[in-house]
Design a protein around this motif. Structure first.
Motif, PDB file in Angstrom:
ATOM      1  N   PRO A 125      28.276 -20.156  32.520  1.00  0.00           N
ATOM      2  CA  PRO A 125      27.254 -19.145  32.206  1.00  0.00           C
ATOM      3  C   PRO A 125      26.181 -19.050  33.289  1.00  0.00           C
ATOM      4  CG  PRO A 125      27.004 -21.070  30.765  1.00  0.00           C
ATOM      5  CD  PRO A 125      28.245 -21.286  31.572  1.00  0.00           C
ATOM      6  N   GLU A 126      26.160 -20.032  34.180  1.00  0.00           N
ATOM      7  CA  GLU A 126      25.068 -20.058  35.155  1.00  0.00           C
ATOM      8  C   GLU A 126      25.417 -19.427  36.493  1.00  0.00           C
ATOM      9  OE1 GLU A 126      23.633 -24.062  35.308  1.00  0.00           O
ATOM     10  OE2 GLU A 126      23.488 -24.125  33.117  1.00  0.00           O
ATOM     11  N   ALA A 127      26.386 -18.528  36.493  1.00  0.00           N
ATOM     12  CA  ALA A 127      26.864 -17.975  37.769  1.00  0.00           C
ATOM     13  C   ALA A 127      25.823 -17.133  38.508  1.00  0.00           C
ATOM     14  CB  ALA A 127      28.113 -17.148  37.542  1.00  0.00           C
ATOM     15  N   GLY A 128      24.807 -16.634  37.817  1.00  0.00           N
ATOM     16  CA  GLY A 128      23.781 -15.818  38.492  1.00  0.00           C
ATOM     17  C   GLY A 128      24.168 -14.347  38.543  1.00  0.00           C
ATOM     18  N   PRO A 129      23.658 -13.637  39.561  1.00  0.00           N
ATOM     19  CA  PRO A 129      23.827 -12.181  39.607  1.00  0.00           C
ATOM     20  C   PRO A 129      25.277 -11.689  39.536  1.00  0.00           C
ATOM     21  CG  PRO A 129      22.333 -12.891  41.330  1.00  0.00           C
ATOM     22  CD  PRO A 129      22.860 -14.136  40.677  1.00  0.00           C
ATOM     23  N   THR A 130      26.224 -12.538  39.869  1.00  0.00           N
ATOM     24  CA  THR A 130      27.608 -12.056  39.862  1.00  0.00           C
ATOM     25  C   THR A 130      28.282 -12.255  38.501  1.00  0.00           C
ATOM     26  OG1 THR A 130      28.360 -14.198  40.645  1.00  0.00           O
ATOM     27  CG2 THR A 130      27.939 -12.526  42.318  1.00  0.00           C
ATOM     28  N   LEU A 131      27.586 -12.936  37.590  1.00  0.00           N
ATOM     29  CA  LEU A 131      28.194 -13.320  36.301  1.00  0.00           C
ATOM     30  C   LEU A 131      28.980 -12.191  35.630  1.00  0.00           C
ATOM     31  CD1 LEU A 131      28.343 -15.471  33.907  1.00  0.00           C
ATOM     32  CD2 LEU A 131      26.408 -14.255  32.932  1.00  0.00           C
ATOM     33  N   VAL A 132      28.279 -11.105  35.351  1.00  0.00           N
ATOM     34  CA  VAL A 132      28.880 -10.040  34.569  1.00  0.00           C
ATOM     35  C   VAL A 132      30.096  -9.443  35.272  1.00  0.00           C
ATOM     36  CG1 VAL A 132      28.399  -7.758  33.645  1.00  0.00           C
ATOM     37  CG2 VAL A 132      26.717  -9.561  33.456  1.00  0.00           C
ATOM     38  N   PHE A 133      29.987  -9.326  36.596  1.00  0.00           N
ATOM     39  CA  PHE A 133      31.084  -8.713  37.339  1.00  0.00           C
ATOM     40  C   PHE A 133      32.316  -9.611  37.378  1.00  0.00           C
ATOM     41  CE2 PHE A 133      27.455  -6.291  38.533  1.00  0.00           C
ATOM     42  CZ  PHE A 133      27.960  -5.002  38.583  1.00  0.00           C
ATOM     43  N   GLU A 134      32.094 -10.909  37.249  1.00  0.00           N
ATOM     44  CA  GLU A 134      33.253 -11.798  37.235  1.00  0.00           C
ATOM     45  C   GLU A 134      33.841 -11.926  35.834  1.00  0.00           C
ATOM     46  OE1 GLU A 134      33.290 -15.254  39.600  1.00  0.00           O
ATOM     47  OE2 GLU A 134      31.655 -14.553  40.892  1.00  0.00           O
ATOM     48  N   VAL A 135      32.997 -11.796  34.816  1.00  0.00           N
ATOM     49  CA  VAL A 135      33.471 -12.003  33.448  1.00  0.00           C
ATOM     50  C   VAL A 135      34.128 -10.756  32.854  1.00  0.00           C
ATOM     51  CG1 VAL A 135      32.763 -12.548  31.091  1.00  0.00           C
ATOM     52  CG2 VAL A 135      31.727 -13.768  33.010  1.00  0.00           C
ATOM     53  N   LEU A 136      33.490  -9.595  33.077  1.00  0.00           N
ATOM     54  CA  LEU A 136      33.973  -8.393  32.388  1.00  0.00           C
ATOM     55  C   LEU A 136      35.450  -8.068  32.630  1.00  0.00           C
ATOM     56  CD1 LEU A 136      30.853  -6.067  32.623  1.00  0.00           C
ATOM     57  CD2 LEU A 136      31.874  -6.991  30.536  1.00  0.00           C
ATOM     58  N   PRO A 137      35.919  -8.119  33.887  1.00  0.00           N
ATOM     59  CA  PRO A 137      37.332  -7.779  34.086  1.00  0.00           C
ATOM     60  C   PRO A 137      38.265  -8.677  33.266  1.00  0.00           C
ATOM     61  CG  PRO A 137      36.185  -7.807  36.181  1.00  0.00           C
ATOM     62  CD  PRO A 137      35.233  -8.353  35.167  1.00  0.00           C
ATOM     63  N   HIS A 138      37.870  -9.946  33.067  1.00  0.00           N
ATOM     64  CA  HIS A 138      38.688 -10.829  32.226  1.00  0.00           C
ATOM     65  C   HIS A 138      38.859 -10.235  30.841  1.00  0.00           C
ATOM     66  CE1 HIS A 138      39.205 -14.584  34.424  1.00  0.00           C
ATOM     67  NE2 HIS A 138      37.991 -14.417  34.929  1.00  0.00           N
ATOM     68  N   ILE A 139      37.753  -9.692  30.336  1.00  0.00           N
ATOM     69  CA  ILE A 139      37.787  -9.143  28.978  1.00  0.00           C
ATOM     70  C   ILE A 139      38.683  -7.905  28.929  1.00  0.00           C
ATOM     71  CG2 ILE A 139      36.400  -8.237  27.085  1.00  0.00           C
ATOM     72  CD1 ILE A 139      33.973  -9.631  28.320  1.00  0.00           C
ATOM     73  N   PHE A 140      38.451  -7.021  29.896  1.00  0.00           N
ATOM     74  CA  PHE A 140      39.189  -5.756  29.869  1.00  0.00           C
ATOM     75  C   PHE A 140      40.686  -5.968  30.013  1.00  0.00           C
ATOM     76  CE2 PHE A 140      35.126  -4.178  32.067  1.00  0.00           C
ATOM     77  CZ  PHE A 140      34.494  -4.049  30.847  1.00  0.00           C
ATOM     78  N   TYR A 141      41.062  -6.857  30.931  1.00  0.00           N
ATOM     79  CA  TYR A 141      42.485  -6.954  31.262  1.00  0.00           C
ATOM     80  C   TYR A 141      43.288  -7.808  30.303  1.00  0.00           C
ATOM     81  CZ  TYR A 141      41.794  -3.986  35.195  1.00  0.00           C
ATOM     82  OH  TYR A 141      41.509  -2.886  35.953  1.00  0.00           O
ATOM     83  N   GLN A 142      42.629  -8.405  29.287  1.00  0.00           N
ATOM     84  CA  GLN A 142      43.471  -9.029  28.270  1.00  0.00           C
ATOM     85  C   GLN A 142      43.681  -8.069  27.097  1.00  0.00           C
ATOM     86  OE1 GLN A 142      41.893 -10.735  25.254  1.00  0.00           O
ATOM     87  NE2 GLN A 142      40.019  -9.650  25.795  1.00  0.00           N
ATOM     88  N   LEU A 143      43.148  -6.879  27.206  1.00  0.00           N
ATOM     89  CA  LEU A 143      43.341  -5.864  26.171  1.00  0.00           C
ATOM     90  C   LEU A 143      44.460  -4.913  26.582  1.00  0.00           C
ATOM     91  CD1 LEU A 143      39.656  -4.777  25.518  1.00  0.00           C
ATOM     92  CD2 LEU A 143      41.151  -5.959  23.905  1.00  0.00           C
ATOM     93  N   PRO A 144      45.134  -4.320  25.594  1.00  0.00           N
ATOM     94  CA  PRO A 144      46.096  -3.279  25.977  1.00  0.00           C
ATOM     95  C   PRO A 144      45.346  -2.117  26.626  1.00  0.00           C
ATOM     96  CG  PRO A 144      45.867  -3.457  23.559  1.00  0.00           C
ATOM     97  CD  PRO A 144      45.078  -4.580  24.166  1.00  0.00           C
ATOM     98  N   GLY A 145      45.875  -1.562  27.659  1.00  0.00           N
ATOM     99  CA  GLY A 145      45.215  -0.445  28.354  1.00  0.00           C
ATOM    100  C   GLY A 145      43.984  -0.912  29.109  1.00  0.00           C
ATOM    101  N   GLY A 146      44.048  -2.129  29.649  1.00  0.00           N
ATOM    102  CA  GLY A 146      42.892  -2.729  30.331  1.00  0.00           C
ATOM    103  C   GLY A 146      42.272  -1.835  31.382  1.00  0.00           C
ATOM    104  N   MET A 147      43.159  -1.177  32.100  1.00  0.00           N
ATOM    105  CA  MET A 147      42.663  -0.359  33.198  1.00  0.00           C
ATOM    106  C   MET A 147      41.746   0.767  32.686  1.00  0.00           C
ATOM    107  SD  MET A 147      44.925   2.315  35.051  1.00  0.00           S
ATOM    108  CE  MET A 147      44.118   3.845  35.054  1.00  0.00           C
ATOM    109  N   ILE A 148      42.127   1.342  31.550  1.00  0.00           N
ATOM    110  CA  ILE A 148      41.322   2.440  31.011  1.00  0.00           C
ATOM    111  C   ILE A 148      39.958   1.929  30.547  1.00  0.00           C
ATOM    112  CG2 ILE A 148      41.211   4.203  29.191  1.00  0.00           C
ATOM    113  CD1 ILE A 148      44.292   4.196  29.284  1.00  0.00           C
ATOM    114  N   TRP A 149      39.967   0.810  29.817  1.00  0.00           N
ATOM    115  CA  TRP A 149      38.701   0.237  29.349  1.00  0.00           C
ATOM    116  C   TRP A 149      37.779  -0.042  30.520  1.00  0.00           C
ATOM    117  CZ3 TRP A 149      37.804   0.757  24.479  1.00  0.00           C
ATOM    118  CH2 TRP A 149      38.825   0.637  23.535  1.00  0.00           C
ATOM    119  N   SER A 150      38.377  -0.665  31.520  1.00  0.00           N
ATOM    120  CA  SER A 150      37.594  -1.104  32.661  1.00  0.00           C
ATOM    121  C   SER A 150      36.988   0.095  33.400  1.00  0.00           C
ATOM    122  CB  SER A 150      38.512  -1.907  33.586  1.00  0.00           C
ATOM    123  OG  SER A 150      37.797  -2.391  34.656  1.00  0.00           O
ATOM    124  N   THR A 151      37.825   1.106  33.642  1.00  0.00           N
ATOM    125  CA  THR A 151      37.338   2.279  34.359  1.00  0.00           C
ATOM    126  C   THR A 151      36.209   2.947  33.584  1.00  0.00           C
ATOM    127  OG1 THR A 151      39.599   2.623  35.066  1.00  0.00           O
ATOM    128  CG2 THR A 151      38.067   4.410  35.495  1.00  0.00           C
TER     129      THR A 151
END
Ligand code: TRP
Length: 451
Positions: free
Chosen positions: A283-309
């Motif tokens: 959790p202590e990654a700093g300014p890059t935290l969200v950008f590193e975490v969010l793609p993990h969330i999107f791409y474990q979902l069906p249609g990850g690319m659409i969610w992410s975009t």
């Protein structure tokens, strides 16, 4: 016959439009990017409890104070101080706000550039990395490369184009449609969080306050974040309120803005932290935290690319409605106080933001070694504006409205000249005179190690 050319200032066309635009200013990267990273760096629950307290006991009264000054004078931040106290030095707070707003746009545009890049990278499938290391690597290469500079410039160009079109048209229309869609998307991801293995741990981290973790830097960080997220302290809300119609109820608008803004930040927290623990990230990654975490969330979902975009596109647009509001601080100053035409004022504001943004963008590249007090330009601009200028500006506005603005002026603004009642006037004035300035002052002393 030619239509009469009026010199009147613009006014938001509808009441709901004015509220939506104010919320549009408040909701942005501050909620989705800065809140989770600050909460993560500062120990989660301990930070959260300070942040929530500051939003409601300091943020709401200060929002009302800015609204009263803005709509009451119908002027830019400098002009508002000047009109209420001519020939005094109070307008220096206006200058502070204008300078700090340009510093904020500078680093904000860089992060907004990342969102644009992520949106496009999702669309072209590049964000679906094979492993965590690859993702981390990918992000680092991106932020230090020239791509990120290009995206920062593209973001600023969008900002410029909206601003040059004037206040009421572009911004109001865009925020009315965009914000509700963004909110629904966040809700969907929140529900998704509920099913993650790290949900319990994430929620505990975010909401369970470990009081031993409360330190001066946690308290100052939470104060800065509360102000940043509410767009408070620089006269941004003051400037927007100067475009409100006389029908806007200022007290109600302040509470609605604070509530919705905080709700979005909490939703972002509920999205990020369960994922952090589910994917064994820090959790202590700093300014890059969200950008590193969010793609993990999107791409474990069906249609990850659409969610992410979709997500990064909406975040990009939410950032735009925020930088537009920040830019308006200096543009209204240049045009109303310095006699420039609106397009010239917009160009000047854009030019200064551009120089600042380049310094921040290159802090991840060849300027990374240039540091002041251990901070590169990006971190320095953020620290100076969020943790120093915003609380200082908020304190100035609070003292000014509490002590130097006539009670009748405040009352007239809050009751629409006696059309309805505002029962909390005495409490509000007490807060503005004593409580808010004292609290901010003590937090400053505390962070300097004096208290
Ligand atoms: N509140 C916005 C966000 O959360 C950022 C912002 C817009 C801002 N206008 C401001 C911050 C004025 C400080 C001052 O993203």
């Amino acid at each position: 016959m030619l239509k009469e050319i009026t010199t009147e200032r613009a006014v938001f066309a509808t009441k709901i439009g004015a509220v939506a635009t104010t919320v549009g200013s408040a909701v942005g990267l501050g909620n989705i990017w800065r809140f989770p990273y600050e909460a993560g760096v500062h120990g989660g629950g301990a930070f959260m409890i300070c942040y929530l307290s500051f939003v409601f006991i300091l943020g709401v009264p200060l929002l009302i104070a800015e609204f009263v000054m803005g709509r009451g004078t119908r002027a830019n931040v400098f002009g508002a101080y000047r009109k209420l106290r001519p020939a005094s030095h109070w307008n220096l707070f206006g200058i502070l706000g204008i300078i700090a707003s340009l510093l904020i746009i500078s680093f904000y545009a860089v992060v907004a550039g990342w969102t644009a890049e992520f949106c496009l990278a999702s669309l072209s499938g590049q964000l679906e990395f094979a492993s965590e290391e690859a993702r981390h690597e990918g992000f680092m290469t991106f932020t230090s490369g020239s791509n990120s500079v290009v995206w920062t410039l593209i973001f600023l160009a969008f900002n410029f184009m909206i601003l040059i079109g004037g206040v009421t048209k572009g911004i109001e229309r865009a925020s009315n449609i965009l914000m509700p869609i963004f909110f629904l998307l966040l809700l969907a991801f929140c529900i998704n969080s509920f099913f993650m293995p790290g949900f319990g741990e994430g929620m505990k981290y975010l909401f369970y306050p470990d009081f031993s973790k409360i330190s001066p830097s946690v308290i100052l960080g939470a104060l800065g974040q509360a102000f940043f997220s509410l767009s408070l302290g620089l006269g941004c809300m003051m400037t927007y309120a100067s475009y409100f119609s006389d029908k806007n109820r200022l007290g109600k608008t302040a509470v609605t803005t604070a509530f919705l803004d905080t709700l979005v930040a909490i939703l972002a927290g509920i999205i990020i932290f369960p994922a952090v623990f589910s994917f064994n990230l820090s959790p202590e990654a700093g300014p890059t935290l969200v950008f590193e975490v969010l793609p993990h969330i999107f791409y474990q979902l069906p249609g990850g690319m659409i969610w992410s975009t979709l997500f990064f596109l909406l975040l990009f647009l939410a950032s735009l409605t925020s930088t537009v509001s920040m830019s308006e601080i200096s543009i209204s100053y240049f045009s109303e106080e310095k006699g420039m035409s609106r397009s010239r004022a917009t160009a000047l504001s854009a030019f200064i933001s551009l120089v600042g943004a380049l310094l921040c963008a290159f802090s991840f590249g060849f300027l990374s070694e240039v540091t002041f007090f251990g901070k590169n330009f990006f971190n320095l601009f953020d620290y100076l504006s969020s943790n120093i200028a915003l609380p200082l500006g908020g304190m100035g506005c609070s003292i000014f409205v509490g002590w130097f603005v006539k009670r009748k002026f405040i009352k007239d603004q809050l009751t629409d000249f006696g059309t309805f009642k505002f029962r909390l006037l005495n409490i509000l004035i007490f807060f503005l005179r004593w409580f808010c300035p004292a609290a901010i002052f003590l937090i400053f002393l505390n962070s300097l190690g004096i208290l």
